[in-house]
Design an enzyme around this catalytic site. Sequence first.
Site, mmCIF file in Angstrom:
data_model
loop_
_atom_site.group_PDB
_atom_site.id
_atom_site.type_symbol
_atom_site.label_atom_id
_atom_site.label_comp_id
_atom_site.label_asym_id
_atom_site.label_seq_id
_atom_site.Cartn_x
_atom_site.Cartn_y
_atom_site.Cartn_z
ATOM 1 N N ARG A 62 0.814 -1.231 0.000
ATOM 2 C CA ARG A 62 0.000 0.000 0.000
ATOM 3 C C ARG A 62 0.843 1.275 0.000
ATOM 4 O O ARG A 62 0.325 2.355 -0.275
ATOM 5 C CB ARG A 62 -0.945 -0.004 1.195
ATOM 6 C CG ARG A 62 -2.177 -0.890 0.995
ATOM 7 C CD ARG A 62 -3.091 -0.825 2.203
ATOM 8 N NE ARG A 62 -2.609 -1.654 3.299
ATOM 9 C CZ ARG A 62 -3.087 -1.597 4.538
ATOM 10 N NH1 ARG A 62 -4.030 -0.722 4.841
ATOM 11 N NH2 ARG A 62 -2.609 -2.386 5.473
ATOM 12 N N ARG A 82 41.887 46.560 -13.413
ATOM 13 C CA ARG A 82 40.841 46.941 -14.363
ATOM 14 C C ARG A 82 41.434 47.912 -15.366
ATOM 15 O O ARG A 82 42.420 48.616 -15.093
ATOM 16 C CB ARG A 82 39.654 47.580 -13.629
ATOM 17 C CG ARG A 82 39.986 48.858 -12.880
ATOM 18 C CD ARG A 82 38.797 49.364 -12.093
ATOM 19 N NE ARG A 82 39.093 50.651 -11.460
ATOM 20 C CZ ARG A 82 38.820 50.954 -10.203
ATOM 21 N NH1 ARG A 82 38.244 50.065 -9.437
ATOM 22 N NH2 ARG A 82 39.101 52.149 -9.710
#
Length: 457
Positions: free
Chosen positions: A16, A440
Amino acid sequence: MKETIALILAAGKGTRMKSKLPKVLHKVDGLPMVEQVRRTVQSAGTIRQIVVVGFGGEAVQEYLGDTAETVMQKEQLGTGHAVLQAEALLKEEQGTLLVTCGDTPLVTSETFTALMACHEQTHAAATMLTAIMPDPTGYGRVIRNQSGQVVKIIEQKDGSPAELAVSEVNAGIYCFDMPLLWDMLHRVTNKNAQGEYYLTDIIGMLVAEGKTVSAFASSNYKETLGVNSRMQLAEAESVMRQRKLEQIMTDGVTVIDPGNTYVDVSVVVGRDTILYPGTILEGDTVIGEGCQIGPYVRLTNVQMGNEDHLQFTYAHDCQIKNGCEVGPFVHFRPNTVIGNQVKVGNYMEVKNSVIGDGTKLPHLSYIGDSDVGSGVNIGCGTITVNYDGKVKHRTTISDHAFVGCNSNLIAPVRIGEYAYVGAGSTITKDVPAGSLAVGRARQRNIEQWVKDDTYKK
């Protein structure tokens, strides 16, 4: 008291449940049902725990490892047949056998202990656990004579209307004296509606031979409930969770909303900690004293110190020390260690990293495979670029370093003590202590990139 050995019946398929997973491996309050039962009978004082496996037996054996002995029931021919599989292991034992089911995780150690004591005190050949059920459908009924003595157990499919009207049911948990049990089991037949060898038949056989059969009634029928469906699994989960919350509240923990708080049975929570709604604590999580957890925090296998405040956080397989402020919207992944008095702000992910005391990770950054020192400030949008497509490399950020916003640290790389990384930098080389690194391009403005008639109207 005689030494008691526990035999846990865990061979059933659990049709079940509609699951590929063996029924007894479905979890209740964070642990598979069979492990819940094993731990409970062990804490009740049994000296050995033996598990009868069948459907999915290899998976059950693998899970249990060396925590329990196992025997295989190759064919599921009934509970009597299942118990008989342990005869070879127990043939020479003279003590008591406690037989229980691997799908009844709600029975407490106190109930097992009381059942064992009743068996000892009444000098019974067998003692069974019973319960009064509001709806006994599906359970074997306990049939007594006019003197109140147990006569037999009748299964649902074999009972007459009068017998099925009885509300006292067999919980499927027994104490038996060995070696008498084995002799009786070899005499059990399968002449019944199911064509199975019922363990329950032994009760009537013992009575017929003038042996003492005792019954101990559980004070709460709910603890004897078995799990045979997903609905019953949810019911068992609710009961176990409520027990755990009551236990930690008794120990000094505040739970704001018990109906919306989930704490596994194995979790430890220190006193004066507050659990807010939406808190889920799983596995081997340990929380110290005076913490505030939630709302909406999920912790799995997390070791925490004292006075930590977490909200809207998911953390697993990691450590958070003392006095930390975490969240909202934070993810701590495995092998992360957060030091003392660390601040981790919104939208942060930390993975396989060590964060030193007093460091600040304010927001919107990813720190992976990194060793971050004490007193470090990580600016918004910082990314430790740890993966080169083949190998993951580590980043080291030393004590009191400052990493500006929107920086990329390309591992392997080291930022020295008191070093600064300029905002917007991509760092590919080590930065010496006390240095400023700017990685950068210089800004260049190109005028009239957009035609004048586009924006000058």
